[in-house]
Structures are given as C-alpha cells and as structure tokens.
Motif scaffolding. Sequence first.
Motif, short mmCIF file in Angstrom:
data_model
loop_
_atom_site.label_atom_id
_atom_site.label_comp_id
_atom_site.label_asym_id
_atom_site.label_seq_id
_atom_site.Cartn_x
_atom_site.Cartn_y
_atom_site.Cartn_z
N ALA A 203 -17.78 4.01 -12.33
CA ALA A 203 -18.12 3.68 -10.95
C ALA A 203 -18.49 4.97 -10.24
O ALA A 203 -18.05 6.06 -10.63
CB ALA A 203 -16.95 2.98 -10.25
N PRO A 204 -19.32 4.88 -9.18
CA PRO A 204 -19.68 6.10 -8.45
C PRO A 204 -18.51 6.75 -7.74
O PRO A 204 -18.51 7.95 -7.49
CB PRO A 204 -20.75 5.61 -7.46
N SER A 205 -17.48 5.97 -7.41
CA SER A 205 -16.29 6.53 -6.76
C SER A 205 -15.07 5.78 -7.25
O SER A 205 -15.13 4.59 -7.58
CB SER A 205 -16.39 6.42 -5.23
N SER A 206 -13.95 6.48 -7.31
CA SER A 206 -12.70 5.90 -7.79
C SER A 206 -11.54 6.58 -7.08
O SER A 206 -11.69 7.67 -6.52
CB SER A 206 -12.57 6.04 -9.30
N SER A 207 -10.38 5.94 -7.14
CA SER A 207 -9.20 6.49 -6.48
C SER A 207 -7.96 5.97 -7.17
O SER A 207 -7.95 4.86 -7.70
CB SER A 207 -9.17 6.12 -5.00
N ILE A 208 -6.91 6.78 -7.17
CA ILE A 208 -5.61 6.40 -7.70
C ILE A 208 -4.68 6.12 -6.52
O ILE A 208 -4.48 6.99 -5.66
CB ILE A 208 -5.01 7.50 -8.59
N ILE A 209 -4.13 4.92 -6.48
CA ILE A 209 -3.25 4.55 -5.38
C ILE A 209 -1.95 4.00 -5.94
O ILE A 209 -1.89 3.54 -7.09
CB ILE A 209 -3.90 3.51 -4.44
N LEU A 210 -0.92 4.07 -5.12
CA LEU A 210 0.37 3.48 -5.43
C LEU A 210 0.69 2.46 -4.35
O LEU A 210 0.55 2.74 -3.15
CB LEU A 210 1.47 4.54 -5.50
N VAL A 211 1.11 1.29 -4.77
CA VAL A 211 1.40 0.18 -3.85
C VAL A 211 2.87 -0.18 -3.98
O VAL A 211 3.41 -0.23 -5.10
CB VAL A 211 0.52 -1.04 -4.16
N GLY A 212 3.52 -0.41 -2.84
CA GLY A 212 4.93 -0.76 -2.87
C GLY A 212 5.49 -1.03 -1.50
O GLY A 212 4.76 -1.35 -0.55
N ARG A 213 6.81 -0.88 -1.37
CA ARG A 213 7.52 -1.12 -0.12
C ARG A 213 8.04 0.22 0.40
O ARG A 213 8.75 0.92 -0.33
CB ARG A 213 8.67 -2.09 -0.35
N ALA A 214 7.71 0.55 1.63
CA ALA A 214 8.03 1.87 2.19
C ALA A 214 9.17 1.75 3.21
O ALA A 214 9.29 0.76 3.94
CB ALA A 214 6.80 2.48 2.85
N TYR A 215 9.98 2.80 3.25
CA TYR A 215 11.14 2.87 4.15
C TYR A 215 11.20 4.28 4.73
O TYR A 215 10.63 5.24 4.18
CB TYR A 215 12.43 2.53 3.41
N THR A 216 11.94 4.43 5.83
CA THR A 216 12.04 5.71 6.50
C THR A 216 13.45 5.92 7.03
O THR A 216 14.18 4.96 7.31
CB THR A 216 11.03 5.80 7.66
N LEU A 217 13.82 7.20 7.14
CA LEU A 217 15.10 7.58 7.75
C LEU A 217 14.97 7.82 9.24
O LEU A 217 15.98 7.95 9.93
CB LEU A 217 15.65 8.84 7.07
N ASP A 218 13.72 7.91 9.72
CA ASP A 218 13.46 8.18 11.13
C ASP A 218 13.24 6.85 11.86
O ASP A 218 12.27 6.14 11.59
CB ASP A 218 12.22 9.07 11.26
N ILE A 219 14.14 6.52 12.78
CA ILE A 219 14.02 5.24 13.49
C ILE A 219 12.76 5.19 14.33
O ILE A 219 12.21 4.10 14.61
CB ILE A 219 15.27 5.01 14.37
#
Length: 850
Positions: free
Chosen positions: A493-509
């Motif tokens: 393909a002329p362009s490609s990308s590596i991504i990660l998909v999931g559920r994100a969480y944070t310690l900062d309210i």
Amino acid sequence: MATTAAGPRRWEIIGRKGGPWEKVDINSFTDGQPSQWPVNNPVWKARYRRSSEERHLIHLAKAWMKQRGQEHIGVEYYLDKLPDGYALFETDQLTGSQVFKRLFGHPSGKYYDSIVKFEVHFLWLMSGKQGQCDCVHCGKPQVKTAIPRKPRPTEFERLLTDRRRAPIHSDSDVSSRSTSAAGGASGFTSRRPQRQMKAAGAPYAVDEEGNEDVVKDLLRKLEISKNDKAGIEDNIREENSIDWRAEHEFENYGKGLIQQNLTLVSQQHSFSPRISELVLWTPQFLDEHFLMIDPEKDEYKFYSFEQKCFHGFPKWRAGLVTQVPCATALDGPVDFPDIQNLTDKQTSLNTSGFRVETFPDPNNEIDKTASKQYRYVPLRNIRPLSHWQILLRGIPRKEWHQSIEFALTCMTSLSLYEKFWFKGEWPNGSIFFKGLYIGSEFIVTGDTVRLTPAPTPAGKVRRCTDVMVVDSIRLNLLNIRPEDVLPDTPLLAPSSSIILVGRAYTLDIRRHYQMQGRDPDAAQTVLPSPVPDEEVKTIFRPVGTGDYGSWYYLHDPNKRYLVSYDRVLGRLYEAGAVRLWTGQLQFKPKNAQKVELRPELDFDMKAIEEGRRYASKTDERLEEPEEGQVNWFWADTRAEALDIQTINGHEVGKYHGVRDPRTLDQWREYMKLINGHTATPDLFKYTSNFPSDLPSLPGTGRRGRKPGSKLINGKVVMPGDPGYEEAGNKALAEPHSTPRHKSSQLAGAALVSTDEEDEDEEDAVEDNEQVFPSVERPSMDEAMRRESPTGQQKKVHVHSKAQIMANPDDIEDDIDKDDDEEAWYLDIPPARGGTEESEGGDYRPVADDD
C-alpha cells in the motif's frame, strides 16, 4: 429476536414432513474458530468431509425457542445457520460402515460428537456469553438424557438418500467465515466454503525467497470483492511455507512453538524477561550480597547485610534473552523473591535460569562474536534495559561495557509478531498480529502498556499517567491501489501504520473522559467515580495494579482507544517489582507511622526517551534525524531488527548459510509431499539434502575429495596444480597408504588421507559411501589378521584435526613408528563433557594449561 417465516420448504426431499416451518435468526455471539476444522489439519483432512447440518439446525432452534418461551405447538423451527466458526464434518468408521458426525470449531480444538453436548454451549452463546459455560469442553458437563436414535436405514434407503442429497460445493476464493444458510434443494445444504490448500509451486505471488506471499493473495481477494460493502475477513495460514509449518505444525495436536511462547508469556509476570528482549545483566553476582541503592550517593551497588556496607558496582553489560526457565513444574514460576534473592531451585541454572547472550554491534556485519559470550543466570542478575540510566549512575562512561551502547542503538527497532487475521474493505485493509517487538521489549495482546504523555508547556513537569490494555495489534494498509495488488510490485500500500487498540485508563482524574474541559476544583463540579477495585483486578493482568492509585476511564468504556506504536512507553510492571527496583522497599520507614509509597509509572521514562534519541543518531540503517526527531527502523523479523547472527548458537536471518536459492527450492519440493499433492516432485535433481562442511563430488552427492586429489600442507590440490608432481614422487619413495576401515566418520577424521589407495578406484568410492551411524564388527579372521605382526595394517596414532592440517608430513612419519608402543592410546587427552562457561563465554582450552 423475532422469527421470520421461511415459506414453503421442500422437506419431503430429505424425508422431513410437518410444519409450518419458521426460520430463526441467531445472535452474532460466537467463539468458533475455523482454524480448528479438520480440513486445516494435514492428518485429518483426508478422512473428514463436510456433512449436512439440518438435524443440528432443527434441534438447536427448537431448544432455543423453548428456552425463550416462544415455542408454539404445531410449528417447526430451524436456525438460519450455525454460529460463525462452527461446521459439521463426518468420517467413516475405520473398521465398519458406520459414519461419525462431529461438530468442530471450539477454541480448545475438541469436537462435539452429539447435538445434545453442543446444545449447552450453543444456548450459552445465544445468551450473550453470560456467566460460565458448563458444556463438556468449557466447564462442568450437564447430564442430559440422550435422544434415542432412529433405526439404521436399509441399503436401498441410504442409496436413495445419497442420490437426492444436493452436493456441497467449495470455493477457495471465499472467506473462511461461516456463511451457511437455508437454501439449495433441501433448504439446508451448507454454503460455507471449505478451505482448499493452494497447490505449492503455483502461488499468486512470491516473496524475495520464492515462498508464497499470502498477503498479496489476500489483497487480490480484497480487490475482487471491492463492490461488496461487507469486505472480506480471513485467517492467515502459510501452509506452503516450511518456516510457518515448523512453527505451527503441532498446533492441532498440542501447541505449536509460537503458541507455546505466547502461552508462557501470558502466564508469567510482566517483570519477567521474555525471549528476544534486550536487557542489562551481570555475569557475576557477589555471594551473600544484594543489589540495593546507596541513599547517600543515589547509586546502585552490591550491599552486604552481614558487613552492613556497600561493595562496588556490578559489571553491567547488555544482552539478548534467548532462553527462559522451562522447569516451572519443579521450581515454580518466576516470582517476586527472584528479583533480589537467589531462591532455591531443584534444577540447575541451565533449566531454572535465563540464558543471556552478550549483544553485538548492530552496525558491524562482520564481527558478531560477542553472542558467544553467554551464561545462564538467575533473575537477580537481570534488569530491563530501560533501567540503564539509574543502574549506571556513578559508573564512568569509559568503563561501560560496549554492548550497552550497542543495545541502545536498537531502541527504535520495530518488528511485528505472528500475523493471524486479515480484515478489509477496499481500498483499506488491516492485518492482525499477536505481538510487537518495540525497542527492547516484547508486547503481546493482553498486556497493559504505559503511554507517553503529551508535550507540556515549558517549566511544567511531564508525568506518565495513562495506560492501555491491548486488545489487538494491527498493521493498517491505507488507500491500496490496483498496482499494489500485482504480484511483482514490492509495496502492499502507498501508506501504512501500526496501531494498538484497547481500553485506556488514567491516574489523573482531570483526564477522565467526562472531565474534559471542566475544572475539578470547582465547587459545583461532580467528580466521577474511579474504576471499582474488583474491576481493576479483572482488567489488568499485572498483580497489584491498584497500588499505583485510583484508576479512571480515559474514554467511554463502551468504545475502544487507539494509539500509534510510538505512543507506547513500555509494559506496565507489577507495583511490587517497581518498588524493589526503585528502592522503596529497601529500608523501613524511620517514623513509627507507616508511610505508603506509591510506585510511579514514569520511573524510567527519561531513560527510554533518551535511548530512542540515541538510537536515531547512531543506527546506521536510519536516515540522519533532525534535531529532536526520533526515527524508527521497521524490520520484518526480530533477527533483522537487531541484526544478530546467531541465537542459541544457530545462525539466523541473512547470516543463515543454508537458506540459499537451491535449498529453498528443495524445501518447496518437500512441502508438496507434505501437503499431499498428487504430482510427484522431482527430488532426484538435488545431489545432497543439506549443505555440508565436506565437499561433494559433482553430480553424485558423494562426500569426500575428488579421486586423484592430494592433501599438501593442509590444502587439496588437483592434477596440474603446483606441487602436485612433487607430492606424488614423495609418495612413491615413501609409500604410506591410509588403511580403510569400516568405522565411524569420527574415527576416520583423525586419519591422514592420501591418494595411494587400492588400484580399484571403484572400490574406493564404494568404501567412501559407507553409512557410518553404526560400526560393523570385523570377522574373527579379519581381527586376527589385523593383530598379526605380518598383517599389512598398522596401528596409528589419533591426532586432532588441527595437527593434521598443520603438518601432515610429520604425522605420516609418526604413523611409521615402531608398533611396540602398546600404550599409545594412553596419550589421548581425556574428553571434556558438559558445558564450561567462563566469563568470556564458551569453553577455552587455554584455561586448563596451569
């Protein structure tokens, strides 16, 4: 879920009467895996064939309608299809005429041999997978009364049914997803395609080694289906590749090599080193000492509790993990005490420890000898490479081992691991992977990764507060063009990308998705609740993740979070491990009141970011970066990413000398036999199975020197070469023919070989072709003739190969010594067994000269 009338059906064709009939559309919940079908098993595929699913569809529909309380008297029901990934196959009894029907697709690889057993699992799927499934393959089986079987039909009835049954067609160009539906003459003839193995030698496209390029073939299918809004989905299998088969061959009988590694990773702590990760390690660890932080100088040194003082720095070096503990049944898994202590093990270090090889220079393609310097060490000798700044603090730069800078050079290397699924809708597609090597670490699906924080204004401290539980790792192919589908084009393909998909969480309210743009300090602001502790224990794999603090949702929990690979800082380690590494658990608090110290997510963030900037400047495979820019090296394999020559002593990647075009072509011929193709491959055109250190006679495959050649000063010369005639005259003056023994090659290698053989050259060639795994015992007459003083054979000294190559003439003179030295064999040095590992690596003979 409403039922829809199917209209008049021709049930009389298959002996079904009654009615009216109504079709029941099933839910989309499934856990079926087409890879577990017997057609994908090279052993079972010849025994199994697709079978009619009508009885299953009718029985399951009736059971489901009854469970939902929507069953009506006098109405017959049938499912529109089986759950995706499940299919019914049949096989003949080996010793009789009975036909066994079995339902395949369960993730465990096991099959259901009755409708009643699968009914439990089916109803659990239709409930949305609520609770625990109690079928025979998932949990405690439920006891149910078996349905009495009808009498076996007569031979005439069976033949009549076979004639009326519609054939089941297959199409290898269709996705392997379950697509069975009511249709055909019977109304229940399966339309689900049966996967067909493409003939080896006729692939759509090939890679640089001549192997089938399955991704190109998937792009071709994607282009063909570009008018289909649903796109295509298919599992990725490279059954015509000998490399892929070597890694997956036993997946249907147990677990393949890759699956074994992934299973091991999922069962161990996040702080435990994984295969092919880069680490800091020390070959020597002082006895009765611990690696602790000196609070006065903030340096990590050896500490003795007995003497109550520090005793210098460890001799750190960078290494590649090539083996992990394999005796967990006896020694137990690697746990928190192993981080600081030398725990008791029932097995030796080569089983209970980690094999770490010193890392060579990735910019030097010639000298890779550092990999030979290895040792089996316990976990206390190892730290993640991301700790390099805190562990090397106080050690002058000139005293660093050179392998540390070599390892930092690969901090921006990338390689994807184990592609298994393709999904796309023209002109975009995605390849799903099970793992990703990024820098020094190995990330797999199910891991929790720390995310790099966004840039902050000058003067404000950047803190890592966000993490993500990885659900999938994808390579996105964007805006695919028709020319990219062609088999001879290098790009996908002329362009490609590596991504990660999931559920994100944070310690900062303040980063909670409901707090965007709101002031948490305002009086009327309602603060969101943190994630419950029970949910934290369930979601996060690392033990003690709740000790980092209160976690909040970074996004709507009903959706998924997407990040690029460069946002990944590293794995989230267990809180207890971080406390041990950073010294929080080193000393007891001075105050009587216990002070709770929370570990930080960014304790090694500066070292990782600095290492990536260093790699962008020093890795010669990358372009020169701009100021502050980070460049990444994207490789096909981990061996290419690290540019290593050997792993566990075996050559890999481009340094593997066996992978020449001729050998690869020969392997593909073998794959034709393994895959059961009818065309017999031409294997006789290959003179030898594999390359050997010994030369082969041209056109014969026989090992050894050509007839008439001579060995002069360790070199083989042919007639006409300089020195050939002189060597022949010397041999005539002092003839010493080499005795021919029917013995092993090991013994034959210690004998001097000349061209003064028997006059019958044909016999000499036949002796050279002897099969040597076993040594033939000489007859009694021959043994007496050898021991007789008048025998023509003489006792010979056994010499090493180095002695033979150094000066063969002296050895020939030595062979002619008197035969009265009866104890000549006593001079042979004793063989050395086992593994002798010095600090420099492999065993060195000079160490025994004292």
